[in-house]
Design an enzyme around this catalytic site. Structure first.
Site, mmCIF file in Angstrom:
data_model
loop_
_atom_site.group_PDB
_atom_site.id
_atom_site.type_symbol
_atom_site.label_atom_id
_atom_site.label_comp_id
_atom_site.label_asym_id
_atom_site.label_seq_id
_atom_site.Cartn_x
_atom_site.Cartn_y
_atom_site.Cartn_z
ATOM 1 N N ASN A 8 4.667 -21.058 15.881
ATOM 2 C CA ASN A 8 2.898 -20.999 16.204
ATOM 3 C C ASN A 8 2.399 -22.781 16.352
ATOM 4 O OD1 ASN A 8 0.175 -21.227 16.350
ATOM 5 N ND2 ASN A 8 0.546 -19.261 15.688
ATOM 6 N N ASP A 10 -1.121 -23.186 17.068
ATOM 7 C CA ASP A 10 -1.780 -23.389 16.651
ATOM 8 C C ASP A 10 -2.529 -24.992 15.796
ATOM 9 O OD1 ASP A 10 -2.057 -21.070 17.878
ATOM 10 O OD2 ASP A 10 -2.460 -20.194 15.693
ATOM 11 N N HIS A 11 -1.648 -25.686 14.624
ATOM 12 C CA HIS A 11 -2.035 -26.303 13.939
ATOM 13 C C HIS A 11 -2.011 -28.082 14.476
ATOM 14 C CE1 HIS A 11 -3.212 -24.431 10.684
ATOM 15 N NE2 HIS A 11 -2.568 -23.545 10.903
ATOM 16 N N HIS A 44 -2.365 -18.843 18.779
ATOM 17 C CA HIS A 44 -3.558 -17.790 18.635
ATOM 18 C C HIS A 44 -4.774 -18.144 18.825
ATOM 19 C CE1 HIS A 44 -5.900 -16.176 14.643
ATOM 20 N NE2 HIS A 44 -6.492 -15.751 16.085
ATOM 21 N N ARG A 46 -8.535 -17.913 19.164
ATOM 22 C CA ARG A 46 -9.364 -18.513 18.270
ATOM 23 C C ARG A 46 -10.694 -17.527 19.180
ATOM 24 N NH1 ARG A 46 -10.096 -17.193 12.651
ATOM 25 N NH2 ARG A 46 -7.985 -17.712 11.454
ATOM 26 N N ARG A 50 -11.321 -22.582 17.431
ATOM 27 C CA ARG A 50 -11.650 -23.739 16.196
ATOM 28 C C ARG A 50 -10.202 -24.704 16.828
ATOM 29 N NH1 ARG A 50 -10.554 -20.862 10.485
ATOM 30 N NH2 ARG A 50 -12.689 -20.248 11.802
ATOM 31 N N GLU A 71 -1.793 -14.439 20.122
ATOM 32 C CA GLU A 71 -2.696 -14.063 18.979
ATOM 33 C C GLU A 71 -3.823 -14.037 19.262
ATOM 34 O OE1 GLU A 71 0.224 -14.860 15.190
ATOM 35 O OE2 GLU A 71 -1.612 -15.791 15.776
ATOM 36 N N THR A 102 -5.975 -17.070 8.503
ATOM 37 C CA THR A 102 -5.917 -14.751 8.663
ATOM 38 C C THR A 102 -5.041 -15.057 7.308
ATOM 39 O OG1 THR A 102 -4.961 -14.497 10.580
ATOM 40 C CG2 THR A 102 -4.566 -12.878 9.703
ATOM 41 N N GLU A 152 3.362 -7.009 13.852
ATOM 42 C CA GLU A 152 4.011 -7.505 12.576
ATOM 43 C C GLU A 152 3.841 -7.648 11.594
ATOM 44 O OE1 GLU A 152 3.853 -12.286 12.509
ATOM 45 O OE2 GLU A 152 3.014 -11.739 14.098
ATOM 46 N N HIS A 191 3.643 -15.413 7.875
ATOM 47 C CA HIS A 191 2.051 -15.656 7.611
ATOM 48 C C HIS A 191 2.504 -16.472 6.313
ATOM 49 C CE1 HIS A 191 -1.867 -16.814 6.696
ATOM 50 N NE2 HIS A 191 -1.728 -16.394 5.418
ATOM 51 N N GLY A 192 2.569 -17.144 5.987
ATOM 52 C CA GLY A 192 2.841 -18.205 4.497
ATOM 53 C C GLY A 192 4.061 -18.633 4.639
ATOM 54 N N GLY A 213 4.051 -20.942 11.460
ATOM 55 C CA GLY A 213 3.824 -22.707 12.129
ATOM 56 C C GLY A 213 3.264 -23.849 11.191
#
Length: 241
Positions: A8, A10-11, A44, A46, A50, A71, A102, A152, A191-192, A213
């Protein structure tokens, strides 16, 4: 079964948007991740934009050589964007504007009508659909009823469990993965997850894919994207029996 890694990006966009510059470019990051062995690029879009922007996703659709996983919130507006873009898969996720990230899985039962509308719109466009859910039997059954191809599983409770509590959350994930596979669903997780906690999840045999990600992007700041992805791939491969 080989375990796929979805990276991912995104960051990377989060860092760019913090100064409203043109760099770092999540498209370039995605290309480097693929060169290092990523099996999928996850992004993702959003509703508040953002981090990732429409232009990022449009360019990624043209440049990603593996699979593009978009996503998105269960929104008909975003479904129309996806129908025009045609990613390889859309993953429906919960979304609140005030959240940092999320915070849990999509409640398919409580949002049956709205999610169903989006599923029908995406299916009509010929797009494969996944839903991001908590590892709960009722949510898995509802995913099957909706007719999506994949789920997922949200690994946040495992990742955030206090010391000594990870085993119970891991068992819950493993049970949900087995149940999802038995229902005929492709099962992913994410996630995480980071370099210190991914191996036990990667060892769950029914899982087909992990989406990671923040940890990879954070590691890439120090060692570069290609090395960060290769290290995660190696860790996942070693975890499989």
């Amino acid at each position: 079964m080989p375990l796929r890694l979805g990276v991912n990006v995104d960051h990377v966009a989060t860092l760019r948007q913090s100064r409203r510059t043109q760099y770092p470019d999540p498209v370039q990051a995605a290309a480097m991740a693929e060169l290092a062995g990523a099996d999928q690029i996850t992004v993702h879009l959003r509703e508040d934009r953002r981090h990732v922007q429409e232009r990022d996703v449009e360019i990624l659709r043209r440049t990603v050589q593996t699979r593009l996983n978009l996503e998105m919130a269960a929104s008909l507006e975003l479904a129309r964007f996806a129908a025009a873009l045609r990613p390889d898969v859309c993953t429906l996720v919960p979304e609140r504007r005030q959240e940092l990230t999320t915070e849990g899985g999509l409640d398919l039962i409580a949002q049956r009508h709205s999610v169903g509308e989006v599923v029908r719109a995406l299916r009509g466009a010929g797009i494969a659909i996944s839903v991001f859910i908590d590892p709960e039997p009722a949510q898995l059954e509802e995913a099957r009823r909706l007719g999506v191809e994949a789920v997922e599983l949200h690994t946040g409770r495992y990742a955030e469990a206090p010391r000594g509590g990870e085993a119970g959350e891991l068992a819950r994930l493993a049970d949900a993965a087995a149940a999802g596979a038995k229902l005929g669903l492709a099962v992913a997780a994410g996630h995480g997850l980071h370099y210190g906690n991914t191996a036990p999840v990667a060892a769950v045999p029914q899982l087909e894919e992990l989406n990671i990600g923040h940890a990879i992007v954070a590691r890439a700041v120090l060692v570069g994207m290609e090395r960060a992805v290769r290290e995660m791939k190696r860790l996942m491969e070693r975890a499989r029996p």
